[in-house]
Scaffold this motif. Structure first.
Motif, PDB file in Angstrom:
ATOM      1  N   ASP A   1       4.864 -16.527 -10.628  1.00 60.49           N
ATOM      2  CA  ASP A   1       5.703 -16.144  -9.497  1.00 60.49           C
ATOM      3  C   ASP A   1       5.192 -14.810  -8.974  1.00 60.49           C
ATOM      4  O   ASP A   1       5.291 -13.796  -9.673  1.00 60.49           O
ATOM      5  CB  ASP A   1       7.170 -16.024  -9.940  1.00 60.49           C
ATOM      6  N   PRO A   2       4.637 -14.749  -7.776  1.00 64.57           N
ATOM      7  CA  PRO A   2       4.064 -13.495  -7.274  1.00 64.57           C
ATOM      8  C   PRO A   2       5.084 -12.381  -7.111  1.00 64.57           C
ATOM      9  O   PRO A   2       4.704 -11.209  -7.030  1.00 64.57           O
ATOM     10  CB  PRO A   2       3.455 -13.895  -5.928  1.00 64.57           C
ATOM     11  N   GLU A   3       6.369 -12.715  -7.112  1.00 64.15           N
ATOM     12  CA  GLU A   3       7.398 -11.683  -6.973  1.00 64.15           C
ATOM     13  C   GLU A   3       7.899 -11.177  -8.326  1.00 64.15           C
ATOM     14  O   GLU A   3       8.255 -10.005  -8.458  1.00 64.15           O
ATOM     15  CB  GLU A   3       8.570 -12.232  -6.160  1.00 64.15           C
ATOM     16  N   GLN A   4       7.927 -12.053  -9.323  1.00 66.38           N
ATOM     17  CA  GLN A   4       8.491 -11.686 -10.614  1.00 66.38           C
ATOM     18  C   GLN A   4       7.452 -11.448 -11.701  1.00 66.38           C
ATOM     19  O   GLN A   4       7.749 -10.788 -12.698  1.00 66.38           O
ATOM     20  CB  GLN A   4       9.449 -12.803 -11.093  1.00 66.38           C
ATOM     21  N   ASP A   5       6.257 -11.979 -11.534  1.00 67.24           N
ATOM     22  CA  ASP A   5       5.271 -11.962 -12.610  1.00 67.24           C
ATOM     23  C   ASP A   5       4.122 -10.990 -12.372  1.00 67.24           C
ATOM     24  O   ASP A   5       3.016 -11.186 -12.889  1.00 67.24           O
ATOM     25  CB  ASP A   5       4.696 -13.374 -12.802  1.00 67.24           C
ATOM     26  N   VAL A   6       4.358  -9.954 -11.595  1.00 67.25           N
ATOM     27  CA  VAL A   6       3.333  -8.942 -11.328  1.00 67.25           C
ATOM     28  C   VAL A   6       3.875  -7.569 -11.711  1.00 67.25           C
ATOM     29  O   VAL A   6       4.995  -7.216 -11.326  1.00 67.25           O
ATOM     30  CB  VAL A   6       2.895  -8.950  -9.849  1.00 67.25           C
ATOM     31  N   ARG A   7       3.105  -6.813 -12.459  1.00 66.63           N
ATOM     32  CA  ARG A   7       3.512  -5.477 -12.897  1.00 66.63           C
ATOM     33  C   ARG A   7       2.373  -4.491 -12.669  1.00 66.63           C
ATOM     34  O   ARG A   7       1.198  -4.847 -12.704  1.00 66.63           O
ATOM     35  CB  ARG A   7       3.878  -5.470 -14.386  1.00 66.63           C
ATOM     36  N   ILE A   8       2.731  -3.222 -12.476  1.00 69.13           N
ATOM     37  CA  ILE A   8       1.753  -2.131 -12.439  1.00 69.13           C
ATOM     38  C   ILE A   8       2.088  -1.168 -13.570  1.00 69.13           C
ATOM     39  O   ILE A   8       3.220  -0.702 -13.676  1.00 69.13           O
ATOM     40  CB  ILE A   8       1.786  -1.363 -11.107  1.00 69.13           C
ATOM     41  N   GLU A   9       1.110  -0.921 -14.419  1.00 71.09           N
ATOM     42  CA  GLU A   9       1.301   0.016 -15.527  1.00 71.09           C
ATOM     43  C   GLU A   9      -0.029   0.668 -15.844  1.00 71.09           C
ATOM     44  O   GLU A   9      -1.067  -0.008 -15.880  1.00 71.09           O
ATOM     45  CB  GLU A   9       1.852  -0.718 -16.761  1.00 71.09           C
ATOM     46  N   HIS A  10      -0.013   1.984 -16.073  1.00 71.21           N
ATOM     47  CA  HIS A  10      -1.234   2.736 -16.372  1.00 71.21           C
ATOM     48  C   HIS A  10      -2.303   2.504 -15.305  1.00 71.21           C
ATOM     49  O   HIS A  10      -3.495   2.361 -15.611  1.00 71.21           O
ATOM     50  CB  HIS A  10      -1.777   2.354 -17.750  1.00 71.21           C
ATOM     51  N   GLN A  11      -1.876   2.441 -14.051  1.00 76.03           N
ATOM     52  CA  GLN A  11      -2.779   2.246 -12.923  1.00 76.03           C
ATOM     53  C   GLN A  11      -3.596   0.959 -13.063  1.00 76.03           C
ATOM     54  O   GLN A  11      -4.772   0.894 -12.670  1.00 76.03           O
ATOM     55  CB  GLN A  11      -3.708   3.449 -12.769  1.00 76.03           C
TER      56      GLN A  11
ATOM     57  N   TYR B   1       8.272   2.042  -9.267  1.00 70.04           N
ATOM     58  CA  TYR B   1       8.766   0.918  -8.480  1.00 70.04           C
ATOM     59  C   TYR B   1       8.745  -0.384  -9.275  1.00 70.04           C
ATOM     60  O   TYR B   1       9.045  -1.434  -8.750  1.00 70.04           O
ATOM     61  CB  TYR B   1       7.918   0.763  -7.214  1.00 70.04           C
ATOM     62  N   VAL B   2       8.376  -0.292 -10.563  1.00 70.20           N
ATOM     63  CA  VAL B   2       8.250  -1.500 -11.357  1.00 70.20           C
ATOM     64  C   VAL B   2       9.111  -1.388 -12.600  1.00 70.20           C
ATOM     65  O   VAL B   2       9.091  -0.381 -13.300  1.00 70.20           O
ATOM     66  CB  VAL B   2       6.777  -1.725 -11.777  1.00 70.20           C
TER      67      VAL B   2
ATOM     68  N   GLY C   1      -7.812  -3.923 -11.902  1.00 65.05           N
ATOM     69  CA  GLY C   1      -7.582  -2.583 -11.386  1.00 65.05           C
ATOM     70  C   GLY C   1      -6.708  -2.620 -10.141  1.00 65.05           C
ATOM     71  O   GLY C   1      -6.611  -3.646  -9.452  1.00 65.05           O
ATOM     72  N   VAL C   2      -6.058  -1.519  -9.849  1.00 66.87           N
ATOM     73  CA  VAL C   2      -5.216  -1.420  -8.662  1.00 66.87           C
ATOM     74  C   VAL C   2      -6.090  -1.469  -7.406  1.00 66.87           C
ATOM     75  O   VAL C   2      -7.157  -0.858  -7.350  1.00 66.87           O
ATOM     76  CB  VAL C   2      -4.384  -0.123  -8.691  1.00 66.87           C
TER      77      VAL C   2
ATOM     78  N   TYR D   1       0.822  -1.210   0.000  1.00 67.54           N
ATOM     79  CA  TYR D   1       0.000   0.000   0.000  1.00 67.54           C
ATOM     80  C   TYR D   1       0.853   1.257   0.000  1.00 67.54           C
ATOM     81  O   TYR D   1       0.454   2.293  -0.513  1.00 67.54           O
ATOM     82  CB  TYR D   1      -0.970   0.005   1.185  1.00 67.54           C
ATOM     83  N   VAL D   2       2.087   1.182   0.596  1.00 70.67           N
ATOM     84  CA  VAL D   2       2.961   2.360   0.598  1.00 70.67           C
ATOM     85  C   VAL D   2       3.418   2.651  -0.820  1.00 70.67           C
ATOM     86  O   VAL D   2       3.419   3.792  -1.289  1.00 70.67           O
ATOM     87  CB  VAL D   2       4.172   2.131   1.529  1.00 70.67           C
ATOM     88  N   GLY D   3       3.811   1.587  -1.559  1.00 68.51           N
ATOM     89  CA  GLY D   3       4.216   1.787  -2.949  1.00 68.51           C
ATOM     90  C   GLY D   3       3.089   2.320  -3.793  1.00 68.51           C
ATOM     91  O   GLY D   3       3.276   3.146  -4.672  1.00 68.51           O
ATOM     92  N   LEU D   4       1.882   1.828  -3.509  1.00 73.51           N
ATOM     93  CA  LEU D   4       0.715   2.285  -4.267  1.00 73.51           C
ATOM     94  C   LEU D   4       0.458   3.763  -4.043  1.00 73.51           C
ATOM     95  O   LEU D   4       0.251   4.529  -4.969  1.00 73.51           O
ATOM     96  CB  LEU D   4      -0.506   1.464  -3.878  1.00 73.51           C
TER      97      LEU D   4
END
Length: 265
Positions: free
Chosen positions: A122-132, A27-28, A54-55, A4-7
């Motif tokens: 992989d929840p650490e490597q296969d998750v991205r945030i882009e365009h919210q 951060y991504v 959505g985020v 949530y801090v990164g968000l």
């Protein structure tokens, strides 16, 4: 750093910056390999399905929703059917114009969630945030191979297939789906790959009809005739092996194009 801090930080930076690049979370690392969807063919073909959501303040909730979308794409791969209708009527009278568009998709809407259990990520490597929006890259081991040769566009450049889509790729039917920007980017992405389904169906089988009618209006003191020109396009079909090869988002407008392939019975 907690999710949530990164968000919150990314949202603050997004609201304060004015360039298109500010819409990608700092951060991504959005690398090209993440978006490479070419199947890894072998005894059991490993297919790549990227789900979108959505985020959310809760990271796991966002991941779960993205996994549902990825499972829905697997259901499309197994079988998806659709119908499309475009109708335009133009008359000679003032403001005599009417257009109609109808479209529907049919797939395993009740049981596609079962495919989620077969998805690997992989929840650490296969998750991205882009365009919210949150993207999750998953792997699905299919019972058959999907031999495809495709050259990806250079990163950050408009792909050639957006303006000049090929008719076939490696013997598969090709469709390009377009979606204008919605309020939430994830809805734009979903509409784009759905429209790719309709694009393939329309290219495989469609019926075009047109007619001109004279209509008499007997209301009032005088009778009058008007001419109505009607054009209609209908298409329907069932696809197997529907698979997204590439997705491109216009950095200026946030519209989304999707390049997909499929087989037709």
């Amino acid at each position: 750093m907690p999710w949530y801090v990164g968000l919150v930080c990314s949202v603050l930076l997004f609201s304060c910056a004015g360039s298109p690049d500010s819409q990608v979370s700092p951060y991504v690392d959005v690398d090209q390999d993440f978006w490479n969807l070419l199947p890894v063919n072998g005894e059991n073909s490993e297919l790549i399905f990227i789900g979108v959501a959505g985020v959310r303040m809760n990271r796991q909730e966002a991941i779960d929703l993205a996994l549902e979308d990825a499972a829905r794409r697997v259901a499309f791969f197994q079988r998806v059917a659709g119908e499309v209708l475009h109708r335009v009527e133009i008359g000679t009278g003032f403001l005599d114009y009417r257009s109609e568009h109808q479209a529907a998709l049919h797939y395993d809407a009740e049981g596609y969630g079962t495919y989620r259990e077969a998805l690997e990520f992989d929840p650490e490597q296969d998750v991205r945030i882009e365009h919210q929006a949150v993207f999750v890259r998953t792997r699905y081991r299919a019972s058959r191979s999907l031999p495809v040769k495709h050259r990806y566009a250079v990163k950050n450049e408009r792909p050639q297939w957006v303006d000049n889509p090929p008719k076939q790729i490696s013997g598969f039917w090709v469709g390009v789906g377009f979606a204008g920007p919605r309020l939430y980017h994830k809805d734009t992405v979903i509409a784009s790959y759905e429209n790719a389904v309709f694009s393939i169906i329309e290219s495989i089988s469609n019926t075009v009809s047109s007619k001109v009618e004279s209509v008499q209006d007997s209301g009032g003191a005088f009778s009058a005739f008007s001419v109505v020109n009607s054009n209609e396009v209908r298409a329907s079909g069932t696809l197997g092996g529907f698979y997204v090869l590439e997705t491109w988002t216009d950095p200026a407008t946030k519209a989304v194009w999707t390049l997909a392939i499929a087989e037709a019975p």
